[in-house]
Design a protein around this motif. Structure first.
Motif, PDB file in Angstrom:
ATOM      1  N   TYR A 108      19.959 -16.183 -71.570  1.00 51.05           N
ATOM      2  CA  TYR A 108      19.845 -15.848 -70.321  1.00 51.05           C
ATOM      3  C   TYR A 108      21.146 -15.047 -69.719  1.00 51.05           C
ATOM      4  CZ  TYR A 108      15.643 -18.591 -70.388  1.00 51.05           C
ATOM      5  OH  TYR A 108      14.367 -19.268 -70.686  1.00 51.05           O
ATOM      6  N   ASP A 137      11.632 -17.960 -77.796  1.00 42.48           N
ATOM      7  CA  ASP A 137      10.381 -17.598 -76.982  1.00 42.48           C
ATOM      8  C   ASP A 137       9.755 -16.167 -77.696  1.00 42.48           C
ATOM      9  OD1 ASP A 137       8.250 -17.126 -75.380  1.00 42.48           O
ATOM     10  OD2 ASP A 137       9.499 -17.127 -73.458  1.00 42.48           O
ATOM     11  N   SER A 140       8.551 -13.021 -75.066  1.00 43.66           N
ATOM     12  CA  SER A 140       9.743 -12.456 -74.411  1.00 43.66           C
ATOM     13  C   SER A 140      10.217 -11.247 -75.158  1.00 43.66           C
ATOM     14  CB  SER A 140      10.681 -13.484 -74.083  1.00 43.66           C
ATOM     15  OG  SER A 140      11.431 -13.956 -75.236  1.00 43.66           O
ATOM     16  N   ARG A 150      14.360 -15.094 -74.827  1.00 43.59           N
ATOM     17  CA  ARG A 150      14.663 -16.194 -74.147  1.00 43.59           C
ATOM     18  C   ARG A 150      14.614 -17.640 -74.890  1.00 43.59           C
ATOM     19  NH1 ARG A 150      10.631 -13.912 -70.333  1.00 43.59           N
ATOM     20  NH2 ARG A 150       9.100 -15.439 -71.422  1.00 43.59           N
ATOM     21  N   MET A 218       4.061 -16.959 -70.269  1.00 42.79           N
ATOM     22  CA  MET A 218       4.918 -17.077 -69.032  1.00 42.79           C
ATOM     23  C   MET A 218       6.172 -17.728 -69.416  1.00 42.79           C
ATOM     24  SD  MET A 218       3.935 -18.373 -65.245  1.00 42.79           S
ATOM     25  CE  MET A 218       3.332 -16.768 -64.731  1.00 42.79           C
ATOM     26  N   GLY A 219       7.297 -17.268 -68.716  1.00 41.88           N
ATOM     27  CA  GLY A 219       8.685 -18.198 -68.982  1.00 41.88           C
ATOM     28  C   GLY A 219       8.671 -19.271 -68.021  1.00 41.88           C
ATOM     29  N   HIS A 221      10.684 -19.746 -65.709  1.00 41.05           N
ATOM     30  CA  HIS A 221      11.091 -19.350 -64.630  1.00 41.05           C
ATOM     31  C   HIS A 221      10.133 -18.555 -63.608  1.00 41.05           C
ATOM     32  CE1 HIS A 221      14.994 -19.763 -66.613  1.00 41.05           C
ATOM     33  NE2 HIS A 221      15.258 -20.844 -65.792  1.00 41.05           N
ATOM     34  N   GLU A 223       8.845 -15.704 -65.562  1.00 37.39           N
ATOM     35  CA  GLU A 223       8.764 -14.565 -66.333  1.00 37.39           C
ATOM     36  C   GLU A 223       7.538 -14.430 -66.602  1.00 37.39           C
ATOM     37  OE1 GLU A 223      12.710 -16.584 -67.204  1.00 37.39           O
ATOM     38  OE2 GLU A 223      10.835 -17.038 -66.912  1.00 37.39           O
ATOM     39  N   PRO A 224       6.984 -12.703 -66.507  1.00 35.01           N
ATOM     40  CA  PRO A 224       5.837 -12.408 -66.867  1.00 35.01           C
ATOM     41  C   PRO A 224       5.599 -12.752 -68.324  1.00 35.01           C
ATOM     42  CG  PRO A 224       6.887 -10.589 -65.697  1.00 35.01           C
ATOM     43  CD  PRO A 224       7.842 -11.843 -65.893  1.00 35.01           C
ATOM     44  N   SER A 301       9.309 -27.192 -66.041  1.00 32.60           N
ATOM     45  CA  SER A 301       9.659 -26.102 -65.009  1.00 32.60           C
ATOM     46  C   SER A 301       9.017 -26.484 -63.724  1.00 32.60           C
ATOM     47  CB  SER A 301       9.102 -25.093 -65.311  1.00 32.60           C
ATOM     48  OG  SER A 301       9.255 -23.616 -64.540  1.00 32.60           O
TER      49      SER A 301
END
Length: 333
Positions: A108, A137, A140, A150, A218-219, A221, A223-224, A301
């Protein structure tokens, strides 16, 4: 917003207080700001240090994995915000036992920037260090741009292997760094989200997912991801997740792997075991042998409902390290 807290701005510090009060034999707060978690008992002199860091909101990820056979210290930031440069430096100093320090954390931007700066400043004081970024990931970035991926739940395996290697007498910083790199090279993850989560300081969800919808990839946080659509049966979700992971890993029949089925926060164990049932059946069909599976909350999360799936390739060294002793309230194997 429904959360059990006092003041949103005190959320992280009160959590860290409670963590250390509940497990005083494992954790202690350290650093000038108190935003570093270190081992309660110092490690032996001459041991390679392993340090990490990241934002709050992901327990047990980051701070929870400080302990024998895992991390020496961890710098922690606000919810979904990386640690400061000063806390990264303090964590490195706590992890320094005279043989150098490995900086091991997810890919990150803020974490990279602050840990890189901390490494440069610490090295001016004579502290030798190396960096390994976790990039597991698959949702990503493409395989061709894997360095941009990620780091998500796969960081747990990297902590385990690097931490266990660092406990070995005679292990050098180069040895520990090489094990961490090997772990990252053989690790892939993907997640699916069913509901959003709430950052205490904001007081409302950072994104929305309609009833009956999910988001694949989806991440952690928000993220898309790769696609958003209707909820599918568990077996169908697992089939897609495994296809994406195994095609990227290019595994062969007869290989031994470890599997992590991880709750993103609110997903109950019953549903995690439904997922693992499907994973075990599919991997058996593909001729892959599961070693020491992990099922539970390992990288969350906040209260997000969802699940992530991680596949970790093993060789004889990594399998031995996976079984090596470890002390942490959150390491269950």
């Amino acid at each position: 917003m429904k959360k059990i807290l006092n003041e949103p701005l005190a959320y992280v510090d009160e959590m860290l207080d409670g963590l250390c009060l509940a497990h005083p034999d494992v954790y202690r707060r350290a650093g000038e700001s108190g935003r570093v978690i270190a081992r309660a008992a110092p490690a032996r002199e001459g041991k390679v240090g392993v340090v990490s860091g990241g934002g709050s909101g992901h327990l047990p990820l980051f701070t929870g994995y400080v302990g024998t056979g895992l991390l020496d210290a961890c710098a922690i930031g606000n919810v979904f915000a990386g640690p400061t440069v000063g806390d990264c430096i303090d964590a490195m100093r706590e992890a320094d036992h005279g043989a150098g320090v490995l900086r091991l954390y997810g890919n990150y931007g803020g974490d990279r920037m602050n840990f890189d700066m901390a490494g440069e400043l610490a090295e001016l004081d004579g502290l030798e260090s190396t960096t390994v970024l976790v990039t597991d990931d698959v949702a990503s970035a493409s395989a061709q741009e894997s360095a941009k991926r990620r780091g998500v739940a796969g960081v747990v395996y990297a902590y385990r292997f690097a931490g266990a290697k660092a406990e070995q007498e005679g292990a050098s910083l180069a040895d520990v760094t090489a094990v961490a790199r090997k772990a990252v090279a053989g690790c892939r993850s993907i997640g699916v989200a069913l509901t959003p989560c709430i950052v205490p300081e904001v007081g409302k969800p950072g994104f929305t997912i309609d009833d009956g919808e999910i988001e694949m990839g989806m991440g952690i946080h928000g993220e898309p991801g790769l696609w958003r659509g209707p909820l599918k049966r568990a077996d169908a979700l697992v089939q897609e997740m495994l296809e994406r992971l195994l095609s990227d890993l290019d595994t062969a029949r007869g290989e031994r792997v470890s599997v992590l089925v991880n709750s993103l926060g609110a997903t109950p164990y019953e549903e995690l075991y439904i997922v693992f049932r499907a994973v075990a059946r599919e991997l058996q069909t593909r001729g892959l042998q599961i070693v020491q599976p992990l099922v539970g909350r390992y990288a969350t999360s906040m209260e997000m409902t969802g699940v992530s799936l991680t596949i970790q390739r093993l060789d004889s060294e990594l399998e031995w390290l996976l079984h090596a002793p470890a002390v942490s309230p959150f390491w269950r194997a």
